[in-house]
Design an enzyme around this catalytic site. Structure first.
Site, PDB file in Angstrom:
ATOM      1  N   ASP A   1     -13.792  48.453  86.291  1.00  0.00           N
ATOM      2  CA  ASP A   1     -12.402  48.822  86.121  1.00  0.00           C
ATOM      3  C   ASP A   1     -11.734  48.631  87.467  1.00  0.00           C
ATOM      4  OD1 ASP A   1     -10.122  49.934  85.055  1.00  0.00           O
ATOM      5  OD2 ASP A   1     -10.680  51.938  85.733  1.00  0.00           O
TER       6      ASP A   1
ATOM      7  N   GLU B   1       6.542  52.609  94.210  1.00  0.00           N
ATOM      8  CA  GLU B   1       7.898  53.044  94.460  1.00  0.00           C
ATOM      9  C   GLU B   1       7.880  54.396  95.174  1.00  0.00           C
ATOM     10  OE1 GLU B   1      10.640  53.300  91.080  1.00  0.00           O
ATOM     11  OE2 GLU B   1      11.826  51.976  92.362  1.00  0.00           O
TER      12      GLU B   1
ATOM     13  N   ASN C   1     -10.262  55.109  79.503  1.00  0.00           N
ATOM     14  CA  ASN C   1     -10.155  53.768  78.930  1.00  0.00           C
ATOM     15  C   ASN C   1     -11.382  52.922  79.224  1.00  0.00           C
ATOM     16  OD1 ASN C   1      -9.561  53.769  81.615  1.00  0.00           O
ATOM     17  ND2 ASN C   1      -8.022  52.179  81.491  1.00  0.00           N
TER      18      ASN C   1
END
Lengths: 1185, 341
Positions: A424, A517, A856
């Site tokens: 991952d 951000e 996941n």
């Protein structure tokens, strides 16, 4: 139109959208069934999953606050308690025994035990089998018990979590397991969601509720869920909730995390429900003080539990091999026994029956005796089938410690055989922490780089203490306000973003759309431009020492096509300015020709890119009032347009974002975990291929690929289109070749000599592998085929003709991917991750390892031969389903290259040795049989009972496969021959030094057994490449213990106590005081070992293995290592010489257009930024203050 | 942040768990293996020569007296009807048969190592436990009870099949027979005589009374307490011949010690001359194609005559030397490519 809808509509007609995570779920198949009455068997795909049977929806109905209704038997609803454990107090013994006897070996020994109880057959006392069997069963049972207790504890912990449930009009704290479908629950901030819940209302406006779905899909950014308008308005208070009596009809429980369809009927009105209204179990409530919900699915019906999949019992290759070998041995045993039985029959016929002294009065015929002796031999030679092997293997595995938490101990040796690693990205390779690393406000000084010590931010009360920056010059130029360019740079950072701020106990907490951000805004804050608050149309910032409020005229949304975002502000002095930040490529296209510093910024970007930092270009543009008004008009029109609103908006945005003036560039580091590049490099050297499977965007993934040196500049990168073309060519080739069906095309896909890398997105993956070829297409295909079965008239090359072709295509893909030195799959779903892993497993027959940290990754971890969980930030889901768990990726290196190899070698050596020993040991009986009328006499039965396990600790021996198995077999046969025939020759017709005949049975047994013990122990020593005092102790101890025990049980005292059990009285002392017998032993041992040494030496000299070389030159290498350590302070990156590539890799996702369009959530609230849905992420606390 | 988790899961950092024990890594290097083989080879050759020469000095005289051939002295005893048959086997020695001389009987094609045969004895009986005299253990079947259900002592197939030929040895000096004294003491294992086997305690002063209620093994001419009436210490289960017989042989061809020739004129050995061996032929072997023989042998430090071990040592030693040369050549040829590694 939502992004997803758009993607779906594009579907298969166009190329797959790289940005969209495909929902590869079985959607296609389920739905297709109900639509068409196609023969299912014809339609089946080779997919392992079982799907919920298609049901006439809605098949599930829930009435709020009505447990009786919900408990109706036809719904088969379960309580919210989950159960992952296997046994309880009563079932443990029977179930566990049942499980254990499913193992062939255990069953075999049970049969053996039964055989031994039959007196006609019994050749060994029954307890010789019972004791080891009970030991094996006991040890395994205890291990299972411990494992299961841990699961019990875990379940208990989860089941006993508390939440508030509405009962009799009041909220009562209740344990999770008592929760039932239809209950109304109240959840607080940071609570885990106990079940799949329909969100009714929350303390946020519009019943917004933020959830963190890390455990579900691994994404750490916040998602939001929204209550229905009607429930939001009418269900805020406790008493209102108590009155709530709606009926919810929805789909049956299923495993699809991306879909929920239902209807709520309340007061004769029906309302549509979808996934946005659902809070799924496993998520966590964030930034929402309180919310209320209705339990729809509980316990094992929840989507997360449905997704869990069956925990497979993982077996290592060696396990499987071992099993086959045990079968082989068993067959061998049967053959040998049959041979011996026939021998016995023949012998009895010709000799035994005539020997009056052997008359036993039973009157059996020879063949019946042969039959009985067959079983007798099965018992006597049972040591050939190694029961203790299983125990010993378990012991060896248990005895090993890895520098990580090994959650299963059965797979250790497989760690040494890994060929593919599937990793991952987020949280595994990277820390998922973004750090503002560098910036380049194009001032007169040009590039600013880190130099010297950390900047002191103490002058700034808003500064984030975790923030580190190493350029004091930059700070001083900001503080002196000399350079307007620098000020403008940070002002932009503090203004042009979509971050939300929350005032929390005097601290500012930013909620950023993406970690990137957040990092940028935090950086600006540290440099004195503090973003303070935001309303619908204003932004307030602290500019160094004074607050300033800007009016936001427009916020030009970020999306992945635009790769930029802009904000149009009206300054307090009335000036209108557009600030824009975005990918260097898009920004440079839109720069004003006269913009300054293009070159210097470009240079800086190159440097940033070389360091694999994520870059953004910042620029601005002043807009006149008139210009703005004209544009604003268009903007307004576009934003209310009913068709293609997004496209229309994009066009409008494009118009204003022109002629920009460059301010500078920022660089953000997606922090890799420690030692990731080094680890990857080392693993690559070990010929382990690493595939990165991530849900991230292509750019981000590629960027990370470069930064962890998985991708290098000399690699040719192939993308989905390229791959597809290649595969299609291959397919066409195959179709054109009539014989092509049977033979496999061998030539390579990539003929160039350069290294190749593959970057492929989930969409392409589906396209390429014909997964999700959509129901319609398959239907059409099928109908087509039905119509004219034999028409081969040029089928569309993008579609498979049949399953065979599909399989071929998959195989081709795997072949192709394996030619590449790096493979990155981005935008893949958890299921696709697992599919990729199983593809490789299926077509490459390789040992695979998956490593990941999020929920996941669970599928992929379970699918791979070995699953490794990173106990990181994304919760413990992955760890729970993994076989090994540790904290950081870099430990993988040590786990595989050091401990894996060790355990593999150790296990192989052990097995080889074990088989060797077993054969040597058992076959001595075999040879003896030829001389005792095939009547199964144990060479030394008392010793055999005591010994097999004594010399197991500290054993080591060579790689293990069938070839080696037979080598061991022959080695064992050789040894056993020697051990039998040397004493035989020496004993025949001779006598002891005092004239007594030494060739009695007991002396013979002592000599043979002593030879055997010494030989096998020295054989271990020979195989031991790494001597520690433990080994020495084990080997010498074994021999010492052997002689000790032998003299003990041959002693007078013990015979007096147990006259029938210990009948070897005096044998050892009598035999071993004779030099002749010692000479026999020495010769036997010598003959057994010397050839082995000789062959080993010759082998090592002529065909030295890498290991041999390393071992031989160990000293030299160690010296070299030391030197290297000294030299290590070399810079890791070479500047220049690298091809220019954009380092743009912002982890932004597309804005949430639906929400903007509805406007509902925005109106009330002081300007929520438009792209909440998919990308709200709470910046981890550590980053904030 | 992540470090918290790390700490809690860290295993004990001991040398053992981390597999960092101090260690010695032996390598099969040429410097060890080649000289090692040479030395071992030479040592083996030395031992082999020693064994072989020693074996050569040992004298063995072996005579088959089964009586298969018609002209053999014991042929007449093989005829069924003959009871208490005696036959004389004559032989002559040309040189002194150096003493002490051991006198063995040997059987071949005789499976004392047959499993069922081997277990067919009752250790409790043999340790003098009279409780088991009344009820022998099942393993003795079918030699546990006679046809009238009287318990057999000692029970079992081994005891029942005890070798019962007896021998007398005469030196023929000028036509007269001079008996060679045979010493039957201490021919069994010390442990067997002193520990493993025990006679039952006499009942009312009579040893025979202890066996009351039992019968002798079917094939025995006399009961166990009558094996040697002259010497109470060589009677019952402690009879030397019985003990020798009960120590089963490992192989179907075996010798068992019968007597020592150590006394009187023959303490130095059997002088050259003619001898006659009188055989009381009782033990039938022809039915199962067995053979009986007598063996005279003296011993050395390595025991009886056996060339096998000496030759085996010589062969293995020579092979070691040869292999050391081969390895040297191979090593010389390959070591250079090896150095590049």
């Amino acid at each position: 139109m939502s992004a997803r809808a758009r993607a779906a509509s594009q579907g298969s007609l166009e190329e797959p959208d790289d940005e969209v995570v495909p929902y590869s779920d079985d959607e296609t198949d389920d739905e297709l069934q109900s639509e068409d009455d196609l023969d299912r068997s014809e339609d089946q795909l080779p997919e392992p999953e079982t799907r919920p049977p298609p049901a006439a929806e809605p098949g599930w109905s829930v009435r709020a606050n009505d447990r009786e209704y919900c408990n109706q038997p036809q719904f088969k609803k379960k309580s919210n308690a989950i159960k992952t454990y296997k046994y309880n107090f009563f079932t443990f013994l029977p179930l566990n025994l049942y499980e254990q006897f499913k193992r062939a070996a255990n069953l075999y020994f049970l049969c053996l035990l039964i055989l031994q109880i039959i007196p006609q057959i019994s050749t060994l006392p029954w307890y010789t089998t019972l004791v080891p069997l009970v030991l094996v069963l006991g040890i395994t049972a205890i291990k299972d018990l411990v494992d299961d207790l841990a699961r019990h504890r875990m379940d208990k912990e989860i089941n006993n979590r508390k939440c508030d449930v509405l009962q009799n009009g009041r909220f009562v704290e209740t344990r999770w397991m008592h929760l039932q479908v239809g209950d109304v629950v109240r959840l607080k901030k940071n609570d885990f969601i106990p079940a799949d819940i329909l969100l009714l209302s929350s303390s946020n406006p519009n019943s917004l509720c933020y959830v963190e779905t890390a455990e579900l899909d691994g994404e750490t950014n916040l998602k939001f869920k929204m209550g229905l308008k009607v429930t939001d308005e009418r269900l805020q208070e406790e008493n209102q909730l108590a009155q709530f009596n709606a009926l919810v009809m929805c789909e049956e429980p299923n495993n699809r995390l991306d879909k929920f369809v239902g209807t709520m009927i309340w007061d004769a009105q029906s309302y549509a429900l979808d996934l946005d209204n659902m809070l799924l179990r496993g998520c966590k409530i964030r930034n929402t003080d309180e919310c209320h919900g209705l339990v729809i699915f509980a316990g094992n019906d929840t989507k997360i539990m449905r997704n869990g999949g069956k925990t497979r019992f993982k077996r290592t290759l060696i396990d499987k091999l071992m099993n086959y070998m045990v079968y082989t041995i068993f067959v061998l045993l049967v053959l040998i026994c049959a041979g011996l039985a026939i021998g016995h029959t023949y012998w009895y016929e010709s000799i035994g029956s005539k020997a009056w002294y052997l008359y036993d009065g039973l009157g059996y015929t020879s063949s019946y005796r042969g039959f009985l002796s067959f079983w007798g031999y099965i018992i006597i030679l049972n040591t050939m089938v190694p029961i203790s092997l299983y125990v010993s293997v378990e012991v060896i595995r248990l005895g090993q410690n890895t520098p990580a938490k090994a959650r299963t101990t059965t797979l250790n040796e497989q760690l040494g055989q890994i060929e593919y690693i599937f990793s991952d990205k987020t949280g595994t390779l990277t820390q998922n922490i973004m750090a503002f690393k560098k910036c380049d406000p194009t001032s007169a000084d040009g590039v600013v780089l880190d130099r010297g010590k950390n900047v002191d931010f103490s002058w700034n009360k808003y500064a984030d203490k975790k923030f580190q920056f190493e350029d004091n010059f930059l700070i001083s130029s900001i503080r002196s306000k000399k350079d307007p360019q620098i000020l403008e740079f940070f002002k932009l950072l503090s203004l042009c973003h979509t971050v939300m701020v929350e005032q929390k106990e005097d601290e500012l907490v930013y909620q950023a759309a993406s970690p990137d951000e957040g990092a940028l805004v935090t950086a600006a804050r540290n440099f004195g431009f503090v973003f303070l608050s935001r309303t619908q149309d204003t932004i307030t910032i602290m500019e160094m020492d004074h607050e300033e409020t800007y009016e936001v005229l427009a916020l030009l949304d970020f999306n992945s096509d635009r790769k930029r975002m802009s904000v149009i502000l009206r300054f307090p002095d009335g000036k209108i300015r557009l600030y824009c930040k975005g990918a260097d490529t898009v920004i440079y296209q839109r720069l004003d020709p006269n913009s300054r510093n293009k070159e210097t910024t470009q240079e800086a970007l190159d440097i940033f890119a070389n360091e694999t930092l994520r870059t953004l270009c910042l620029c601005y543009k002043d807009i006149s009032q008139g210009e703005y008004e004209a544009w604003s008009q268009k903007h307004q029109e576009a934003s209310v347009s009913m068709v293609n609103r997004e496209e229309a908006l994009d066009v409008v945005y494009e118009e204003i974002e022109q002629n920009l003036l460059l301010i500078g560039a920022t660089a953000i580091e997606d922090k890799l975990q420690d030692g990731v590049p080094e680890t990857i490099a080392k693993l690559a050297k070990a010929d382990i291929k690493i595939w990165v499977l991530t849900g991230d965007k292509k750019e981000t993934a590629e960027n990370i690929g470069y930064s962890c040196q998985l991708l290098t500049d000399d690699m040719k990168i192939h993308y989905g289109e390229d791959v597809n073309v290649q595969l299609r060519n291959r397919q066409t080739q195959r179709r054109n070749d009539p014989q092509g069906r049977s033979k496999k095309l061998k030539e390579k896909f990539f003929t160039e000599t350069s290294k190749n890398a593959l970057i492929i997105t989930g969409g392409w993956l589906n396209e390429i592998l014909y997964e999700k070829k959509k129901k319609r297409r398959r239907l059409r295909l099928k109908k087509l085929r039905k119509r004219h079965t034999n028409s081969t008239s040029a089928p569309d090359s993008s579609q498979p003709v049949d399953d065979w072709e599909k399989e071929k295509r998959q195989e081709d893909f795997v072949d192709m991917a394996c030619e590449c030195s790096a493979v990155i799959c981005c935008r893949v779903t958890p299921k696709q991750k697992a599919n990729v892993v199983s593809l490789v497993k299926r077509y490459k027959k390789a040992v695979t390892l998956s490593i990941g940290d999020g929920a996941n990754d669970v599928n992929m971890i379970k699918t791979a031969d070995i699953g490794v969980g990173i106990s990181g930030q994304e919760g413990m889901q992955a760890v729970m389903s993994s076989d090994y768990a540790f904290a950081q990726f870099r430990y993988l290196e040590r786990l595989l290259l050091v401990h894996g190899r060790w355990s593999y070698i150790r296990m192989c050596k052990f097995l080889r040795y074990f088989f060797y020993k077993n054969f040597a040991f058992t076959l001595v009986h075999f040879w003896f049989s030829f001389f005792n009328g095939f009547s199964s006499q144990d060479v030394n039965d008392k010793l055999s009972l005591r010994f097999p396990k004594l010399y197991l600790p500290g054993q080591q021996g060579t790689l293990f496969n069938y070839k080696n198995f037979f080598i061991s077999l022959f080695h064992g046969i050789f040894t056993s021959l020697m051990i039998f025939f040397i004493p035989y020759g020496a004993f025949l017709q001779t006598m002891g030094q005092d004239g007594e005949a030494p060739s009695d049975y007991q002396s013979f047994a002592v000599v043979a057994a002593s030879s055997l013990i010494i030989t096998v122990n020295l054989q271990i020593s020979l195989n031991t490449s790494y001597w520690t005092f433990v080994n020495c102790f084990a080997v010498l101890g074994s021999i010492a213990i052997y002689f000790g025990i032998m003299f003990d049980i041959h002693s007078a005292g013990i015979h007096v106590i147990f006259p029938t059990t210990f009948t070897f009285t005096g044998a050892a002392s009598n035999a071993l005081r004779q030099p002749y017998l010692w000479l026999t032993i020495i010769l036997t041992v010598g003959i057994c070992l010397l050839p082995v040494i000789c062959i080993q030496f010759l082998y090592q000299t002529i065909w030295p293995s890498v290991g041999d070389k390393v071992q031989r030159n160990r000293k030299k290498y160690e010296l070299e290592d030391d030197e290297e350590e000294r030299k290590k302070k070399k810079p890791a990156f070479q500047r220049g010489g690298r091809s220019r590539r954009s380092a743009y890799a912002f982890s932004h996702s597309r804005g949430y257009a639906d929400l903007i369009a509805s406007g509902r959530s925005i109106r009330q609230r002081p300007r929520v930024r438009p792209e909440l849905r998919e990308s709200i992420r709470e910046v981890p606390q550590a980053e904030n203050i | 942040m992540k470090n918290e988790g790390e700490g809690s899961e860290r295993p004990d950092n001991t040398a053992f768990t981390q597999q960092r024990l101090p260690a010695w890594q032996p390598i099969l290097s040429a410097g060890i293996v080649i000289p090692g083989f040479l030395i071992i080879g030479l040592a083996f050759i030395g031992i082999g020569i020693g064994l072989f020469l020693t074996s050569q000095t040992i004298q063995v005289l072996e005579m088959d007296y089964t009586g298969v051939e018609k002209d053999s002295p014991c042929f007449r005893c093989t005829i069924q009807s003959s009871q208490n048959c005696t036959c004389d086997v004559t032989f002559s020695l040309s040189t002194l048969f150096t003493g002490p001389v051991f006198f063995y009987y040997g059987l071949s094609n005789y499976f004392q190592n047959f499993r069922k045969y081997g277990v067919s004895k009752d250790y409790y009986q043999l340790t003098g436990d009279t409780k088991y005299f009344k009820s022998p253990q099942d393993v003795c079947a079918p030699y546990a009870y006679d046809s009238k259900s009287n318990p057999i002592v000692p029970c079992g197939a081994i005891a029942n099949s005890m070798f019962n030929d007896t021998f007398e040895l005469y030196q023929i000096i000028n036509g007269t027979k001079k008996q060679v004294p045979l010493d039957g003491k201490g021919i069994s294992w010390w442990t067997d005589y002193n520990i493993k086997y025990r006679n039952p305690s006499p009942v009312n002063g009579s040893f025979a009374n202890a066996f009351e209620g039992t019968v002798k093994p079917i094939n025995w001419p006399k009961a166990a307490y009558e094996l040697d009436l002259t010497d109470p210490y060589n009677n019952g289960f402690l009879n030397q011949d019985f003990l020798v017989w009960m120590r089963r042989s490992a192989l179907p061809q075996f010798r068992k010690l019968y007597r020592r020739i150590t006394e009187g004129d023959y303490s130095a050995g059997l002088p050259a001359g003619n001898y006659s061996l009188t055989v009381h032929y009782n033990y039938p072997v022809l039915s199962f194609d067995g053979r009986k023989k007598v063996v005279f042998s003296n011993v050395s430090w390595m025991g009886g005559k056996n060339d096998f071990l000496g030759i085996a040592y010589l062969v293995v030693g020579s092979l070691c030397v040869v292999m050391s040369v081969v390895m040297l050549i191979v090593y010389a040829k390959f070591k250079f490519s090896d150095d590049d590694a």
